[in-house]
Design a protein around this motif. Structure first.
Motif, PDB file in Angstrom:
ATOM      1  N   GLY A  23      38.639  47.632  42.030  1.00  9.83           N
ATOM      2  CA  GLY A  23      37.407  46.805  42.502  1.00  9.83           C
ATOM      3  C   GLY A  23      36.054  47.653  42.622  1.00  9.83           C
ATOM      4  O   GLY A  23      36.332  48.660  43.251  1.00  9.83           O
ATOM      5  N   HIS A  24      35.229  46.948  42.025  1.00  5.14           N
ATOM      6  CA  HIS A  24      33.971  47.736  42.383  1.00  5.14           C
ATOM      7  C   HIS A  24      32.666  46.683  42.440  1.00  5.14           C
ATOM      8  O   HIS A  24      31.424  47.010  42.638  1.00  5.14           O
ATOM      9  N   GLU A  25      32.908  45.292  42.148  1.00  4.92           N
ATOM     10  CA  GLU A  25      32.256  44.397  42.132  1.00  4.92           C
ATOM     11  C   GLU A  25      32.455  43.642  43.649  1.00  4.92           C
ATOM     12  O   GLU A  25      33.369  43.285  43.833  1.00  4.92           O
ATOM     13  N   GLY A  26      31.674  43.594  44.620  1.00  4.20           N
ATOM     14  CA  GLY A  26      31.811  42.863  46.062  1.00  4.20           C
ATOM     15  C   GLY A  26      30.621  42.655  46.723  1.00  4.20           C
ATOM     16  O   GLY A  26      29.611  42.984  46.686  1.00  4.20           O
ATOM     17  N   VAL A  66      36.360  40.413  39.188  1.00  6.97           N
ATOM     18  CA  VAL A  66      37.304  41.052  38.596  1.00  6.97           C
ATOM     19  C   VAL A  66      36.740  41.412  37.058  1.00  6.97           C
ATOM     20  O   VAL A  66      36.065  40.391  36.403  1.00  6.97           O
ATOM     21  N   CYS A  67      36.724  42.635  36.640  1.00  7.51           N
ATOM     22  CA  CYS A  67      35.729  43.174  35.578  1.00  7.51           C
ATOM     23  C   CYS A  67      36.736  44.034  34.673  1.00  7.51           C
ATOM     24  O   CYS A  67      37.853  44.632  35.035  1.00  7.51           O
ATOM     25  N   HIS A  68      36.304  44.293  33.613  1.00  4.29           N
ATOM     26  CA  HIS A  68      37.311  44.777  32.454  1.00  4.29           C
ATOM     27  C   HIS A  68      37.462  46.259  32.957  1.00  4.29           C
ATOM     28  O   HIS A  68      38.555  47.045  32.621  1.00  4.29           O
ATOM     29  N   SER A  69      36.413  46.788  33.761  1.00  6.17           N
ATOM     30  CA  SER A  69      36.516  48.309  34.155  1.00  6.17           C
ATOM     31  C   SER A  69      37.545  48.566  35.055  1.00  6.17           C
ATOM     32  O   SER A  69      38.359  49.568  34.853  1.00  6.17           O
ATOM     33  N   ASP A  70      38.049  47.466  35.640  1.00  6.33           N
ATOM     34  CA  ASP A  70      39.282  47.447  36.657  1.00  6.33           C
ATOM     35  C   ASP A  70      40.346  47.634  36.015  1.00  6.33           C
ATOM     36  O   ASP A  70      41.278  48.446  36.171  1.00  6.33           O
ATOM     37  N   GLY A  97      26.401  42.502  40.893  1.00  2.77           N
ATOM     38  CA  GLY A  97      26.330  43.959  40.851  1.00  2.77           C
ATOM     39  C   GLY A  97      26.616  44.699  39.773  1.00  2.77           C
ATOM     40  O   GLY A  97      26.663  45.901  39.649  1.00  2.77           O
ATOM     41  N   CYS A  98      27.734  43.800  38.872  1.00  2.00           N
ATOM     42  CA  CYS A  98      28.084  44.777  37.758  1.00  2.00           C
ATOM     43  C   CYS A  98      27.823  43.871  36.414  1.00  2.00           C
ATOM     44  O   CYS A  98      26.864  44.345  35.717  1.00  2.00           O
ATOM     45  N   ALA A  99      28.639  42.773  36.063  1.00  2.00           N
ATOM     46  CA  ALA A  99      28.326  42.315  34.666  1.00  2.00           C
ATOM     47  C   ALA A  99      27.149  41.684  34.613  1.00  2.00           C
ATOM     48  O   ALA A  99      26.261  41.911  33.434  1.00  2.00           O
ATOM     49  N   ALA A 125      34.706  33.216  31.917  1.00  2.00           N
ATOM     50  CA  ALA A 125      33.491  34.079  31.922  1.00  2.00           C
ATOM     51  C   ALA A 125      33.720  34.884  32.925  1.00  2.00           C
ATOM     52  O   ALA A 125      33.774  36.130  32.430  1.00  2.00           O
ATOM     53  N   ARG A 126      33.801  34.455  34.061  1.00  2.00           N
ATOM     54  CA  ARG A 126      34.230  35.680  35.203  1.00  2.00           C
ATOM     55  C   ARG A 126      35.069  35.243  36.222  1.00  2.00           C
ATOM     56  O   ARG A 126      34.859  33.924  36.610  1.00  2.00           O
ATOM     57  N   GLY A 127      36.070  35.830  36.680  1.00  2.00           N
ATOM     58  CA  GLY A 127      36.906  35.492  37.860  1.00  2.00           C
ATOM     59  C   GLY A 127      36.598  36.203  39.002  1.00  2.00           C
ATOM     60  O   GLY A 127      36.013  37.513  38.938  1.00  2.00           O
TER      61      GLY A 127
HETATM   62 ZN   LIG Z   1      32.374  45.823  36.442  1.00  2.00          ZN
END
Ligand SMILES: [Zn+2]
Ligand SMILES: [Zn+2]
Length: 366
Positions: free
Chosen positions: A59-62, A38-42, A167-169, A360-362
């Protein structure tokens, strides 16, 4: 096939519903998603703040398991564990061949428009509304069709949730330190903004042997996480003048200051705080929407460098497996960034927790 997915039908209109996913074409792969970060970009996309706009599957991290492959795919097979790379570069354009696949020439017309590299979509709602694939990924769904250039094999002992956020953060934060800044071991570093990217930058600074590592944020909860991950000093920007305090901790200022926020004020702080001859690195996505006044005098008279960093200046096909090898070796504790898991239908709660600074990250798990 019918799948459950988190979609933005229109701006700020978040739903989880059953949608239609068409099968992969020749160079595509069908992945059963096991974890989606779960990212701020979403959230920015849900609000219409990035280039790709609704209607869209978020969604883009997977990471997950390949269910089926297209007729021309030879490198992958069903049953294989994989992670998603949301920068599916062509590996043929001058930018890719020049060593910067994070800036591939086809992204502006495909991935950043939230269609697949092949140029179209496989997604629609049951009532026939065509949906885009956020960053050619659309991982907040039970299954995703991904171009084979967006697939990276995953070792058996790497948990899916760890792979998803790498893959992202993680690559954005660690890559800013190792790739963009190429910090000298033992340098003094500061990180402004302690969300997923900033905390990952702290992990990168630890890996690079930085000392001190100063974390700056306005939320006590995030500063506590920063300390747990290796920050030696924490500064609350609401309570103190962070630039002055950084110069007290390190005479002249840190060698490197990483801004993971990208607001005009934090970019100015990063440039001001860096020591004479030092480096400010900007990776915060807020910067994509604003023109920022730069204190140019400091750049010239104090010989400072100001660097932009997109996706950690990464070569994802090389760097992501490398980061996960460091995780497996116990050198990069990516798992410590994950504070909470959610079911797909808890996506609204997950966004809320992210905004409140509680996590921190979900990660959404399936
Ligand atoms: Zn991201
Ligand atoms: Zn390219």
């Amino acid at each position: 096939m019918k799948i459950q997915a988190a979609i933005a039908r229109s701006l700020n209109n978040l739903t989880v519903e059953t949608i239609e996913l068409d099968p992969p074409k020749a160079h595509e792969v069908l992945v059963r998603i096991k974890a989606a970060g779960v990212c701020h970009s979403d959230l920015h996309t849900l609000r219409g703040e990035l280039r790709a706009t609704p209607p869209i599957v978020l969604g883009h991290e997977g990471a997950g398991i390949i269910e089926a492959v297209g007729s021309a795919v030879t490198r992958f097979q069903a049953g294989q564990r994989v992670m998603i790379n949301w920068l599916p570069a062509c590996n043929q354009c001058p930018t890719c061949l020049g060593g910067m696949p994070n800036l591939c020439e086809r992204f502006p017309s495909t991935t950043f428009q939230a269609i697949l590299p092949e140029g179209t979509s496989r997604l629609k709602t049951e009532d026939g509304l065509q949906l885009k694939h956020f960053l050619s990924s659309a991982t907040m769904a039970e299954y995703a069709v991904i171009d084979e250039s967006g697939i990276i094999p995953l070792a058996d002992d790497v948990p899916f949730d760890v792979a998803a956020i790498t893959g992202c953060a993680v690559i954005t934060g660690v890559g800013a330190v190792l790739n963009t800044a190429q910090v000298k071991p033992g340098s003094a570093a500061a990180v402004i903004g302690c969300g997923g990217v900033g905390l990952s930058a702290i992990l990168g600074c630890v890996l690079a042997g930085c000392n001190p590592i100063i974390a700056v944020d306005v939320m006590a909860s995030k500063l506590e996480m920063a300390r747990q991950l290796g920050a030696t000093h924490t500064l609350n920007g609401r309570e103190v003048n962070a630039v002055e305090e950084m110069k007290k901790i390190v005479r002249g200022g840190p060698d490197y200051v990483f801004d993971s926020v990208g607001a005009p004020s934090t970019i100015a702080q990063a440039v001001s705080a860096a020591r004479p001859g030092g480096t400010a690195v900007i990776s915060g996505m807020h910067a994509t929407k604003v023109d920022v006044p730069i204190p140019a005098g400091a750049l010239i008279f104090q010989n400072k460098r100001l660097l932009g960093s997109f996706a950690g200046s990464a070569k994802p096909q090389v760097d992501l497996p490398h980061l996960l090898d460091l995780f497996r070796a116990g050198r990069l504790p990516i798992d410590k960034l994950i504070s909470k898991h959610y079911a797909l239908d808890e996506i609204a709660t997950a966004f809320g927790d992210m905004e409140s600074g509680n996590v921190a990250r979900g990660v959404i798990v399936f």
